[in-house]
Write an enzyme that holds these catalytic residues in place. Structure first.
Site, PDB file in Angstrom:
ATOM      1  N   GLU A   1       0.787  -1.210   0.016  1.00  0.00           N
ATOM      2  CA  GLU A   1       0.022   0.009   0.011  1.00  0.00           C
ATOM      3  C   GLU A   1       0.875   1.278  -0.216  1.00  0.00           C
ATOM      4  OE1 GLU A   1      -3.572   2.085   2.819  1.00  0.00           O
ATOM      5  OE2 GLU A   1      -2.844   0.081   3.006  1.00  0.00           O
TER       6      GLU A   1
ATOM      7  N   LYS B   1     -11.437   5.653   1.633  1.00  0.00           N
ATOM      8  CA  LYS B   1     -11.454   6.289   2.934  1.00  0.00           C
ATOM      9  C   LYS B   1     -12.407   7.528   2.944  1.00  0.00           C
ATOM     10  CE  LYS B   1      -6.828   4.944   4.792  1.00  0.00           C
ATOM     11  NZ  LYS B   1      -5.848   5.214   5.299  1.00  0.00           N
TER      12      LYS B   1
END
Length: 363
Positions: free
Chosen positions: A217, A266
């Protein structure tokens, strides 16, 4: 259901252990809670975590942004939902976490007005989920111990924080991998800590040991789009973009470049639920799977993420919604079950979470 008042307060909660990444060290959670009241007595709750290293927002800036928007939506009816949402996003640019906190509270109210759980209002049906848990960055022995402790609690997927020391990062991952059973999946998160060249070198070192994580990530800076593409073209480990993607536009560019494999959604980056849903739809069009993640947040924000995961379960196939499990305690009443790796949505209308602390409200 006319909006009569919007108030803000803080949600403070101790962590079980320090949260350590290449970007920050946090010992306790302190988030902003938004409380929207309507003339029929209905109340909506939202939450946002000030994360200046990522979104550029502080507690003060979030309070100021909400105060700026507040007079423009007081008096509006929740049935004019699209109008209200458009105002939240058009009145001020950026301020994504502040907008997200407002949006979560507004969606909570809208679902309550329709007498539905939020996930059902959004078209979702799935109610049971499994999340990973974050292993904070630290000394190798501590990270190995923390990993074993997490597995003992029932987690089968661990997200390993790395990114401060390239050689040590390789040693950390190898030590954790070699200690755990083969059925435990590893996700790696460098939080922008490496260069593109370092990323390739480090991932090759792991791949030569037959260690291929579920993904790496955001190994490079958020604005290093070419670096992401450079990495993707040279490693076998799938690449997930986090800080590089705040908007649908950001994601479209990276997907059209074929620079990434997965997208991390997110709400604090997408400015709330509306654009998170749009981002998931975009990824579906590119046949790209998503993870839904969170900042260091409490049960209100995390609950919203779970509802979005249900609504887009066909494309959001991975969850990184472990923040509630990282808390030693919290002042939120929730009908959602947060049981370590297991999260179960309830049939309660709305979000299924409300703030219960008597801390004085900041008007």
């Amino acid at each position: 259901m006319k909006i009569t008042n919007i108030q803000t307060t803080t949600l403070k909660a101790p962590l079980k252990n320090p949260f350590i990444t290449s970007l920050r060290h946090v010992d306790a959670l302190e988030d902003l809670v938004v409380i929207i009241e309507c003339d029929d007595g209905s109340v909506g709750y939202g939450e946002g975590a000030p994360t200046p290293q990522i979104t550029g927002e502080t507690m003060g800036s979030m309070i100021a942004a909400i105060a700026y928007i507040k007079p423009h939506i007081i008096g509006l009816d929740i049935e004019d939902f699209d109008t209200i949402i458009n105002l939240v996003h058009s009145l001020i640019v950026k301020n994504t976490t502040a907008k997200s906190a407002l949006e979560i509270a507004l969606y909570d109210l809208k679902a309550k007005s329709e007498k539905l759980p939020l996930y059902q209002m959004l078209g979702g049906t799935q109610t049971r989920f499994k999340t990973d848990i974050t292993i904070s960055m630290g000394e190798i022995d501590k990270m190995v111990t923390d990993s074993l402790d997490a597995v003992a609690l029932g987690y089968d997927t661990l997200k390993i924080k790395i990114g401060d020391d390239p050689q040590k990062d390789v040693e950390r991952v190898i030590a954790i991998h070699d200690t755990l059973d083969d059925n435990i999946k590893l996700r790696l998160d460098a939080n922008q800590g490496w260069s593109a060249q370092e990323s390739v070198s480090l991932l090759h070192a792991l791949e030569r040991q037959d260690i291929i994580a579920e993904f790496i990530e955001q190994p490079v800076r958020a604005d290093d789009h070419e670096g992401l593409k450079y990495i993707k073209e040279r490693v076998r480990t799938p690449l997930l973009a986090d800080e590089s993607i705040f908007s649908v536009k950001d994601a479209r560019r990276l997907l059209e470049m074929q620079a990434i494999d997965y997208v991390n959604i997110k709400l604090a980056k997408t400015a709330g639920i509306t654009q998170a849903l749009e981002l998931a739809d975009l990824c579906k069009g590119f046949n790209t799977k998503c993870m839904i993640g969170c900042m260091l947040e409490g049960p209100i924000s995390v609950a919203a993420g779970v509802h979005v995961a249900s609504a887009k379960a066909d494309v959001i196939t991975m969850l990184d919604l472990d923040a509630v499990s990282l808390l030693a305690s919290h002042p939120v009443e929730s009908s959602i079950i947060f049981n370590e790796s297991e999260i179960i949505l309830s049939e309660d209308v709305g979000l299924g979470a409300k703030y219960t602390n008597s801390t004085p409200i900041i008007n």
